[in-house]
Design an enzyme around this catalytic site. Structure first.
Site, PDB file in Angstrom:
ATOM      1  N   CYS A 133      43.085  32.566  37.314  1.00 58.07           N
ATOM      2  CA  CYS A 133      44.387  33.059  37.790  1.00 58.07           C
ATOM      3  C   CYS A 133      45.426  32.976  36.674  1.00 58.07           C
ATOM      4  CB  CYS A 133      44.867  32.244  38.982  1.00 58.07           C
ATOM      5  SG  CYS A 133      43.775  32.331  40.401  1.00 58.07           S
TER       6      CYS A 133
HETATM    7  C1  BEZ Z   1      40.407  30.409  38.961  1.00 53.76           C
HETATM    8  O1  BEZ Z   1      41.411  31.110  39.045  1.00 53.76           O
HETATM    9  O2  BEZ Z   1      39.978  30.000  37.886  1.00 53.76           O
HETATM   10  C2  BEZ Z   1      39.631  30.061  40.197  1.00 53.76           C
HETATM   11  C3  BEZ Z   1      40.300  29.905  41.403  1.00 53.76           C
HETATM   12  C4  BEZ Z   1      39.583  29.544  42.521  1.00 53.76           C
HETATM   13  C5  BEZ Z   1      38.215  29.380  42.432  1.00 53.76           C
HETATM   14  C6  BEZ Z   1      37.553  29.574  41.223  1.00 53.76           C
HETATM   15  C7  BEZ Z   1      38.275  29.905  40.097  1.00 53.76           C
END
Ligand code: BEZ
Length: 212
Positions: free
Chosen positions: A46
């Site tokens: 994210c």
């Molecule tokens: C991420 O944004 O890295 C992420 C968020 C939730 C689960 C897995 C990865």
């Protein structure tokens, strides 16, 4: 909560965001918009996604598209995380992030897919046209970051095909030949497509991109 389909009016809502309260339809104004959800703040994928969107703001702006992100984390969390995004992605987050703690918008837009995660939003994308209708929906799992070049490409296609009687073929990119809509007869082609056309099959006719 009902499933949102292409051509539906994008449901309106009010929500708190990092740039103040948003009434979605008022915020969209007369332009296009992208509403996209991410699973959680302070997560690696994210962080890269929101940094990328900040860097693409000018490209979205050229297409008259505003962008708003959403997660079910709160405003304090969003504001702290933005500092990290700015620092690590070498950018400045320049678009609102909705703090959807009560999951009102997530439920309205069916962004929680319980068999993927019971509480967090998946990576949903809604592209909304200047008529407030939903033009595109895409859903990615949490483990896969989105391709924002693809989003720009699709918006180019959506805007082109809403203005001209064309469709865009596989892997089309801005500047490449387009497909003439099947509803157009051969007799109509010279007037509608003065740049010319090529008939490969009676149902497969190409023309240079008409708005260049
Ligand atoms: C991420 O944004 O890295 C992420 C968020 C939730 C689960 C897995 C990865």
């Amino acid at each position: 909560m009902s499933k949102i389909r292409l051509g539906d009016e994008a449901p309106n809502f009010t929500a708190v965001s990092t740039e103040g309260e948003i009434n979605f339809h008022d915020w969209l104004g007369d332009g296009w918009g992208i509403l996209f959800s991410h699973p959680a703040d302070y997560t690696p994928v994210c962080t890269t996604e929101l940094g990328t969107v900040a860097k693409y703001k000018a490209e979205f702006g050229k297409r008259n598209v505003k962008v708003v992100a959403l997660s079910v984390d709160g405003l304090t969390s969003h504001k702290g995380w933005i500092k990290d995004i700015n620092e690590t992605q070498n950018t400045i987050v320049n678009f609102p992030i909705i703090a959807d703690e009560d999951r009102k918008v997530a439920q309205l837009y069916d962004m929680i897919h319980p068999n993927a995660d019971s509480k967090l939003t998946v990576r949903s994308v809604f592209v909304i046209g200047d008529d407030k209708k939903v033009k595109l929906t895409i859903t990615y799992p949490a483990s896969t970051g989105r391709n924002f070049d693809e989003l720009l490409r699709v918006i180019d296609s959506l805007q082109l095909t809403s203005d001209y009687k064309v469709a865009t073929p596989a892997n089309w990119k801005h500047g490449e030949d387009c497909v003439i809509s099947p509803s157009i007869s051969n007799e109509q082609i010279p007037e509608l497509f003065p740049k010319g056309s090529k008939e490969i099959k009676p149902y497969l006719r190409l023309t240079p991109q008409p708005n260049l």
